[in-house]
Scaffold this motif. Structure first.
Motif, PDB file in Angstrom:
ATOM      1  N   GLN A 161      33.432  42.396  41.359  1.00  0.00           N
ATOM      2  CA  GLN A 161      33.826  43.805  41.348  1.00  0.00           C
ATOM      3  C   GLN A 161      32.992  44.619  40.350  1.00  0.00           C
ATOM      4  OE1 GLN A 161      36.707  45.365  42.920  1.00  0.00           O
ATOM      5  NE2 GLN A 161      36.816  43.540  44.196  1.00  0.00           N
ATOM      6  N   CYS A 162      32.919  44.118  39.114  1.00  0.00           N
ATOM      7  CA  CYS A 162      32.318  44.936  38.058  1.00  0.00           C
ATOM      8  C   CYS A 162      31.098  44.267  37.418  1.00  0.00           C
ATOM      9  CB  CYS A 162      33.357  45.272  36.987  1.00  0.00           C
ATOM     10  SG  CYS A 162      33.880  43.852  36.036  1.00  0.00           S
TER      11      CYS A 162
ATOM     12  N   CYS B 211      38.700  38.017  35.967  1.00  0.00           N
ATOM     13  CA  CYS B 211      37.884  38.954  35.199  1.00  0.00           C
ATOM     14  C   CYS B 211      38.777  39.706  34.226  1.00  0.00           C
ATOM     15  CB  CYS B 211      37.205  39.951  36.144  1.00  0.00           C
ATOM     16  SG  CYS B 211      36.368  41.287  35.286  1.00  0.00           S
TER      17      CYS B 211
ATOM     18  N   CYS C 101      31.768  38.749  37.691  1.00  0.00           N
ATOM     19  CA  CYS C 101      32.819  39.331  38.515  1.00  0.00           C
ATOM     20  C   CYS C 101      32.191  40.082  39.693  1.00  0.00           C
ATOM     21  CB  CYS C 101      33.652  40.292  37.677  1.00  0.00           C
ATOM     22  SG  CYS C 101      34.762  41.307  38.656  1.00  0.00           S
TER      23      CYS C 101
ATOM     24  N   HIS D 224      40.642  46.319  36.545  1.00  0.00           N
ATOM     25  CA  HIS D 224      40.508  46.798  37.927  1.00  0.00           C
ATOM     26  C   HIS D 224      41.312  45.877  38.832  1.00  0.00           C
ATOM     27  CE1 HIS D 224      37.746  43.462  38.684  1.00  0.00           C
ATOM     28  NE2 HIS D 224      37.052  43.815  37.619  1.00  0.00           N
TER      29      HIS D 224
HETATM   30 ZN   LIG Z   1      35.522  42.600  36.912  1.00  0.00          ZN
END
Ligand SMILES: [Zn+2]
Length: 312
Positions: free
Chosen positions: A38-39, A55, A36, A59
């Motif tokens: 983002q994370c 994901c 992912c 979030h």
């Molecule tokens: Zn993520």
């Protein structure tokens, strides 16, 4: 199907979404595990219909495409067209125009123009190592009428060696190695000496023509400086600047034949593209394609920046 070797095979190969995905995953995550953006979690799943990953982390923007974080980000154009366009550009020896991309791939000419510029960004892989050994240095002037230039560039237009309204370009070529070319304000001593020091390893042999601005480059034994005086002859043993002059003629042929009107503002992008081709001239099309593709990640170019609304 095995790895494509020709443009036609590449277009067929990338017409299949699963091949595009597999290719992007291979370039971005060599271990094959999609993460992912983002994370960084590996806990993701592929949504076949939407052609997106999701994901499971809590979030926003949990859904992401393989374009995120690459030069393709925010582009509505499919990976099939993007990857084929890279193949086209990387393999075209004399460059390619947005009209050719538009016709070959069925995207609008405006989109093709934007794709070309983004792909050039991926061709700007700058190696940090300095040039060494035998290095030829030279400048040339690329035409362009001053009235067509952006204002800040017009102010930099050359008044001296090359004539009014032209843009000065400095080139450095390591024999049997790579070439670097950059737009410079003026071909004066300060500019040229700085460019050499920034790009050439100390102790290297530097070859130039008789342009006086190169005088003193061998001060404090920084470099060995050999000069070929073009008023007398063009080659004296290994003292010549034929390599960089060959590059200039290739560059000018490309600019004249393919890119009918290059804004001086964009010239540096074409320089990088041509330097890339020059460096990769001994490889095959697949090799050049992979070289560009390996630079896809982490480079984004906003349309605003491209059309000059914001400073470079
Ligand atoms: Zn993520």
């Amino acid at each position: 199907m095995e790895t494509p070797k020709t443009l036609q095979q590449a277009i067929v190969y990338f017409s299949k979404p699963e091949n595009c995905n597999a290719f992007m995953i291979m370039m971005r995550w060599p271990d094959g595990k999609v993460r992912c953006p983002q994370c960084d979690s590996e806990n993701v799943t592929y949504l076949e219909k939407a052609r997106l990953f999701k994901c499971y982390g809590k979030h926003p923007k949990a859904k992401f495409s393989l374009k995120v974080g690459t030069i393709f980000e925010d582009s509505p154009i499919g990976l099939d067209k993007w990857l084929s366009a890279i193949w086209l550009i990387a393999s075209a020896k004399n460059g390619i125009s947005s009209y050719e991309i538009h016709r070959a791939l069925g995207v609008t000419q405006k989109s093709a123009w934007f794709m070309l510029h983004r792909i050039r960004l991926a061709m700007q892989k700058k190696s940090l190592a300095k040039l060494s050994g035998h290095v030829e240095v030279d400048e040339t002037y690329i035409g362009g009428k001053a009235r067509n230039m952006h204002k800040w560039k017009r102010e930099q237009a050359i008044q001296g060696r090359g004539g009014v309204g032209k843009v000065a370009v400095m080139g450095l070529l390591e024999r049997d190695g790579e070439v670097r070319a950059q737009v410079i304000g003026e071909a004066d001593q300060d500019t040229l000496h700085k460019a050499v020091k920034r790009n050439v390893r100390r102790g290297s042999e530097v070859f130039s023509d008789g342009w006086k601005a190169y005088n003193g480059i061998d001060e404090r034994s920084r470099y060995i400086h050999s000069v070929i005086n073009h008023a007398e002859k063009y080659v004296d043993g290994n003292v010549h600047t034929n390599g960089i002059e060959n590059f200039w003629s290739l560059l000018k042929r490309t600019l004249k034949g393919t890119y009918v009107s290059v804004e001086p503002f964009h010239l540096f992008r074409y320089l990088d593209e041509q330097a890339f081709r020059f460096k990769k001239r001994t490889g095959n099309d697949l090799y050049r394609f992979l070289e560009v593709a390996s630079n896809l990640v982490g480079k984004r170019l906003e349309y605003k920046t491209l059309i000059g609304e914001t400073a470079q």
